[in-house]
Design an enzyme around this catalytic site. Structure first.
Site, PDB file in Angstrom:
ATOM      1  N   THR A 146       8.589  -8.202  12.912  1.00 57.60           N
ATOM      2  CA  THR A 146       8.577  -9.590  12.439  1.00 57.60           C
ATOM      3  C   THR A 146       9.723  -9.828  11.456  1.00 57.60           C
ATOM      4  OG1 THR A 146       6.171  -9.518  12.628  1.00 57.60           O
ATOM      5  CG2 THR A 146       7.119 -11.384  11.447  1.00 57.60           C
ATOM      6  N   CYS A 174       1.039   0.257   3.596  1.00 61.90           N
ATOM      7  CA  CYS A 174       2.359   0.682   4.063  1.00 61.90           C
ATOM      8  C   CYS A 174       2.883   1.871   3.271  1.00 61.90           C
ATOM      9  CB  CYS A 174       3.332  -0.471   3.922  1.00 61.90           C
ATOM     10  SG  CYS A 174       3.340  -1.053   2.261  1.00 61.90           S
ATOM     11  N   LYS A 225       2.075 -18.777   3.070  1.00 59.50           N
ATOM     12  CA  LYS A 225       1.187 -18.588   4.218  1.00 59.50           C
ATOM     13  C   LYS A 225       0.615 -17.184   4.179  1.00 59.50           C
ATOM     14  CE  LYS A 225       1.626 -17.108   8.356  1.00 59.50           C
ATOM     15  NZ  LYS A 225       0.253 -16.547   8.568  1.00 59.50           N
ATOM     16  N   GLU A 252       9.764  -6.994   2.782  1.00 60.17           N
ATOM     17  CA  GLU A 252       8.999  -5.771   2.538  1.00 60.17           C
ATOM     18  C   GLU A 252       8.344  -5.403   3.856  1.00 60.17           C
ATOM     19  OE1 GLU A 252      10.281  -5.117  -0.944  1.00 60.17           O
ATOM     20  OE2 GLU A 252       8.773  -3.867  -0.030  1.00 60.17           O
ATOM     21  N   GLY A 275       5.455  -7.707   5.745  1.00 56.66           N
ATOM     22  CA  GLY A 275       4.791  -7.571   7.030  1.00 56.66           C
ATOM     23  C   GLY A 275       5.474  -6.510   7.866  1.00 56.66           C
ATOM     24  N   GLU A 321       5.138   3.649  13.213  1.00 61.21           N
ATOM     25  CA  GLU A 321       4.094   3.308  12.238  1.00 61.21           C
ATOM     26  C   GLU A 321       2.789   3.018  12.966  1.00 61.21           C
ATOM     27  OE1 GLU A 321       4.168  -0.645  10.561  1.00 61.21           O
ATOM     28  OE2 GLU A 321       4.074   0.273   8.595  1.00 61.21           O
TER      29      GLU A 321
HETATM   30  O1  TXE Z   1       2.467  -7.886   9.896  1.00 60.18           O
HETATM   31  P1  TXE Z   1       3.000  -9.149  10.677  1.00 60.18           P
HETATM   32  P2  TXE Z   1       0.939  -7.546   9.669  1.00 60.18           P
HETATM   33  C1  TXE Z   1       3.629  -3.872   7.121  1.00 60.18           C
HETATM   34  C2  TXE Z   1       2.736  -2.758   7.617  1.00 60.18           C
HETATM   35  C3  TXE Z   1       2.564  -3.171   9.071  1.00 60.18           C
HETATM   36  C4  TXE Z   1       2.451  -4.644   9.029  1.00 60.18           C
HETATM   37  C5  TXE Z   1       1.016  -5.060   8.967  1.00 60.18           C
HETATM   38  O2  TXE Z   1       3.333  -1.532   7.386  1.00 60.18           O
HETATM   39  O3  TXE Z   1       3.703  -2.802   9.774  1.00 60.18           O
HETATM   40  O4  TXE Z   1       3.131  -5.062   7.836  1.00 60.18           O
HETATM   41  O5  TXE Z   1       0.969  -6.347   8.569  1.00 60.18           O
HETATM   42  C6  TXE Z   1       3.420 -13.714   9.617  1.00 60.18           C
HETATM   43  N1  TXE Z   1       7.700 -15.981  11.339  1.00 60.18           N
HETATM   44  N2  TXE Z   1       3.468  -4.012   5.693  1.00 60.18           N
HETATM   45  O6  TXE Z   1       0.394  -7.109  10.984  1.00 60.18           O
HETATM   46  O7  TXE Z   1       2.407  -9.326  12.018  1.00 60.18           O
HETATM   47  C7  TXE Z   1       1.980 -13.360   9.907  1.00 60.18           C
HETATM   48  O8  TXE Z   1       1.227 -14.521  10.230  1.00 60.18           O
HETATM   49  C8  TXE Z   1       7.138 -15.993  10.115  1.00 60.18           C
HETATM   50  C9  TXE Z   1       4.597  -3.612   4.841  1.00 60.18           C
HETATM   51  O9  TXE Z   1       0.292  -8.694   9.000  1.00 60.18           O
HETATM   52  O10 TXE Z   1       4.438  -8.998  10.579  1.00 60.18           O
HETATM   53  C10 TXE Z   1       1.557 -12.727   8.588  1.00 60.18           C
HETATM   54  O11 TXE Z   1       1.207 -13.723   7.663  1.00 60.18           O
HETATM   55  N3  TXE Z   1       5.984 -15.348   9.807  1.00 60.18           N
HETATM   56  C11 TXE Z   1       4.457  -4.068   3.411  1.00 60.18           C
HETATM   57  C12 TXE Z   1       2.840 -12.011   8.142  1.00 60.18           C
HETATM   58  O12 TXE Z   1       3.900 -12.616   8.864  1.00 60.18           O
HETATM   59  C13 TXE Z   1       5.400 -14.623  10.788  1.00 60.18           C
HETATM   60  C14 TXE Z   1       3.053  -4.015   2.900  1.00 60.18           C
HETATM   61  C15 TXE Z   1       2.846 -10.538   8.459  1.00 60.18           C
HETATM   62  O13 TXE Z   1       2.492 -10.410   9.810  1.00 60.18           O
HETATM   63  C16 TXE Z   1       5.926 -14.550  12.096  1.00 60.18           C
HETATM   64  C17 TXE Z   1       2.071  -4.501   3.868  1.00 60.18           C
HETATM   65  C18 TXE Z   1       7.131 -15.266  12.346  1.00 60.18           C
HETATM   66  N4  TXE Z   1       7.702 -15.264  13.557  1.00 60.18           N
HETATM   67  C19 TXE Z   1       2.275  -4.448   5.229  1.00 60.18           C
HETATM   68  N5  TXE Z   1       5.095 -13.743  12.837  1.00 60.18           N
HETATM   69  C20 TXE Z   1       5.386  -3.378   2.403  1.00 60.18           C
HETATM   70  N6  TXE Z   1       6.438  -2.684   2.823  1.00 60.18           N
HETATM   71  O14 TXE Z   1       5.131  -3.500   1.227  1.00 60.18           O
HETATM   72  C21 TXE Z   1       4.107 -13.339  12.027  1.00 60.18           C
HETATM   73  N7  TXE Z   1       4.266 -13.870  10.791  1.00 60.18           N
END
Ligand code: TXE
Length: 480
Positions: free
Chosen positions: A230, A282, A173, A248, A226, A384
Site C-alpha cells: 500500500t 510490525c 482515516k 511506516e 500500513g 512478512e
Molecule cells: O495495512 P494496509 P494493514 C504494516 C504491517 C502489515 C500491515 C498491516 O507490518 O504489513 O501494515 O496493516 C489504508 N490509499 N504495519 O493490513 O492494508 C487502509 O484502509 C490510501 C507497519 O492495515 O496497508 C488502512 O487504513 N490508504 C507499521 C491503512 O491504509 C489505503 C505498523 C493500512 O492498510 C489504501 C503497523 C490506498 N490505496 C502495521 N489501501 C510500522 N512500520 O510501524 C489501503 N489503505
C-alpha cells in the site's frame, strides 16, 4: 446495531451516500456494528472543514493547544477500560493487552505531543559578525493521517497528535477493520472542546477513502502506517503531487541471540517479541537466530514456553493469544504455515486453526507456531506474515548472523541478546534497520526517532522528527 459516524466539522455525520459496511468482531466471527462506507464526497467535506479551521488552530497560542490536547489525554485515561474493551472486540487482542499497551500508549502519545506544542522551537545562527540566520517553522496546513488495524488507537493517535501539536488540522482515516476506538476517541475530542474542523475522521475503505485523501490537492502532507504494498501505491500518486510523505511500513525483524545472553531473559522476552498481539505488530521479531552452542537448549525452552501460552477468549484475563483481525488475515497466516512446510520447514509446535469453546467457537484463532529447518532466503523467511509464526535457525559466526539479519527487503527493527558490551555496539552499528533493542524489546521513548529503512518505510515518526514533518521551515538571513 451500532452505527459508527464520521466526525466532520465537529459533528457526527452519516456518509453522504448513506452506505455502510459490516464491522466484524473477529473473536466471535459475527457482525457487531456498521461503519460508514464513505467516499470522496465525505473526504471533500472533511478537507473543507479542516481548511476553514486551520487559521484559528494554527494561530492559537501553544499553551491553548496544550490545554485541549492534555484534556483529551485525561479523558482517554478516564475511559481506559471502555476503550480497551472496544479495541479488544474490534481487533481480537486480549483486553488486558489492549489496556496495558494500546490505550495506555494512546494517552501517552497525546500527552507527550501536548507538551510538544509548548516546547517545539526552531534554531538561529550568528553568521560571523555579518549576519544572523533564524528559522521559522510553520504548520503545513491540512495533514492526512492513515492508520492500520493492528494497534488501532495507538497508531491513530501516534499520527494525529504531532500534527495537531504542530498547528496542523487533520483529515484522518483509521482502518476499516478496526474503526471503533477512533470513533470513541472523536467523542472524547468533542467533549474536550477541540474546536470544530481541527480533527476530521472519515471512515471507510482504503482504495476509496484513503486514496481520496492521498489524491486531494488540499492535503500537502501524508502520514501513513500500513503494508509496504500500500505504501508503494501511495507514492505513485502523492509523489508527482510533491506531497510530504511519512511511510511506516512492514517488517521481517531478526532476533539475534548469542550464546552469552541472559538465557532466561532471552527466552521470556523472545516469547513476547514473537507472539504479543498474536504477532500482529510490525516490530515483532519473527526470525530468531541463535548461536549454535545455545541452539538446542534455546529451541527446547522456547517451544515449551510457547505451548504454555493460553489461546482463547480475549475477554479472559488469562488469555495471551487472541483472535487474528479477520478471516482473510487468518487464512493468509495459515497459507504461510502451509508454505513453510512446503519449503522444507519442520513445525515444532502449533500450525493449525484453533476452535475455541463457548462464545468464540466461530472466531479466527491460530496456534502460536514455531518452525525450524528453513533456509534464510526462502519465502517464509523473506516475506512478512504478520501473525503468530516464527522461524528459528542457528548461526556460527557474527558475519553469518549479520548476513541473515540484513538479508531481507525490510529494515524496520532488530533485537540483540549478548552480555558482551563491545559486541552489542559492533553488531548494532552493522544492522540495517531503524531501531535496535539490546537485551530488551519494545522499550519506547517517544523522544526517539521511529521508523524503518529499505521496504520498511520512508521518514521518521516520534519526537521532534514527527513535529518537524508537519511543519515547513523558512530560513531568514539578516545582515547586521
Ligand atoms: O495495512 P494496509 P494493514 C504494516 C504491517 C502489515 C500491515 C498491516 O507490518 O504489513 O501494515 O496493516 C489504508 N490509499 N504495519 O493490513 O492494508 C487502509 O484502509 C490510501 C507497519 O492495515 O496497508 C488502512 O487504513 N490508504 C507499521 C491503512 O491504509 C489505503 C505498523 C493500512 O492498510 C489504501 C503497523 C490506498 N490505496 C502495521 N489501501 C510500522 N512500520 O510501524 C489501503 N489503505
Amino acid at each position: 446495531m451500532e452505527k459508527i459516524a464520521n466526525y466532520i466539522d465537529g459533528q457526527f455525520r452519516a456518509p453522504v451516500a448513506g452506505k455502510y459496511l459490516d464491522n466484524i468482531n473477529p473473536s466471535i466471527g459475527e457482525v457487531y456494528s456498521l461503519i460508514p462506507d464513505s467516499d470522496g464526497d465525505d473526504v471533500q467535506l472533511a478537507v473543507e472543514a479542516a481548511t476553514r479551521a486551520f487559521e484559528g488552530w494554527s494561530s492559537l497560542l501553544p499553551d491553548k493547544r496544550f490545554a485541549v490536547l492534555a484534556r483529551i489525554a485525561d479523558l482517554i485515561d478516564r475511559d481506559a477500560d471502555a476503550l480497551a474493551l472496544a479495541e479488544s472486540i474490534d481487533q481480537g487482542k486480549p483486553v488486558k493487552l489492549a489496556k496495558s499497551m494500546d490505550i495506555f500508549r494512546a494517552g501517552a502519545n497525546i500527552r507527550f505531543y501536548a507538551t510538544g506544542a509548548m516546547h517545539f522551537s526552531a534554531e538561529a545562527h550568528a553568521t560571523g559578525v555579518e549576519a544572523v540566520n533564524y528559522t521559522l517553522r510553520s504548520p503545513v496546513g491540512v495533514a492526512g493521517c492513515i492508520s492500520p488495524w493492528n494497534l488501532p488507537l495507538y497508531l491513530f493517535t501516534w499520527k494525529i497528535a504531532p500534527a495537531l501539536a504542530a498547528g496542523c488540522t487533520v483529515v484522518a482515516k483509521p482502518s476499516e477493520l478496526t474503526p471503533m476506538t477512533a470513533y470513541l476517541f472523536t467523542k472524547l475530542c468533542q467533549e474536550a472542546g477541540l474546536p470544530q474542523g481541527v480533527l476530521n475522521v472519515v471512515h471507510g475503505l482504503g482504495p476509496k477513502v484513503g486514496q481520496a485523501i492521498i489524491d486531494h490537492p488540499g492535503i500537502p502532507a501524508i502520514s501513513f502506517t500500513g503494508g509496504t504494498v500500500t505504501g508503494k501505491k501511495i507514492t505513485t500518486t502523492a509523489g508527482p503531487m510533491l506531497k510530504k510523505l511519512s511511510l511506516e511500513l512492514g517488517g521481517k525483524n531478526p532476533n539475534i541471540i548469542f550464546a552469552d545472553a541472559d538465557f532466561d531473559q532471552a527466552v521470556a522476552t523472545s516469547i513476547s517479541s514473537s507472539f504479543t498481539n498474536q504477532g500482529e505488530i510490525c516490530l515483532c521479531g519473527s526470525r530468531i537466530l541463535i548461536e549454535r552452542p545455545l541452539y538446542e537448549k534455546f529451541v527446547k525452552a522456547f517451544v515449551a514456553k510457547t505451548k504454555e501460552l493460553v489461546i482463547g477468549d480475549p475477554l479472559n484475563e488469562a488469555t495471551r493469544i487472541g483472535a487474528l483481525v479477520s478471516e482473510a488475515h487468518m487464512n493468509k497466516v495459515l497459507s504461510y504455515i502451509d508454505l513453510a512446510t512446503k519449503e522444507g520447514g519442520t513445525i515444532l509446535t502449533g500450525g493449525k486453526r484453533v476452535t475455541v469453546s463457548g462464545r468464540c467457537a466461530k472466531g479466527f484463532f491460530v496456534e502460536p507456531t514455531v518452525v525450524t529447518g528453513l533456509p534464510a532466503n526462502c519465502r517464509t523467511n523473506q516475506e512478512e506474515i504478520f501473525g503468530p509464526v516464527v522461524t528459528l535457525a542457528p548461526f556460527d559466526r557474527e558475519e553469518e548472523a549479520l548476513a541473515m539479519a540484513n538479508g531481507t527487503s525490510y529494515g524496520l527493527s532488530a533485537t540483540l541478546w549478548t552480555s558482551d558490551l563491545t559486541r552489542a555496539h559492533r553488531i548494532s552499528s552493522q544492522l540495517k534497520c531503524g531501531i535496535v533493542w539490546v537485551n530488551c524489546w519494545l522499550y519506547r521513548d517517544l523522544r526517539t526517532p521511529f521508523g524503518g529503512t529499505k521496504g520498511s518505510g520512508v521518514g521518521r515518526e516520534g519526537g521532534w522528527e514527527a513535529m518537524r514533518f508537519f511543519t515547513e521551515a523558512k530560513n531568514v538571513c539578516i545582515r547586521l
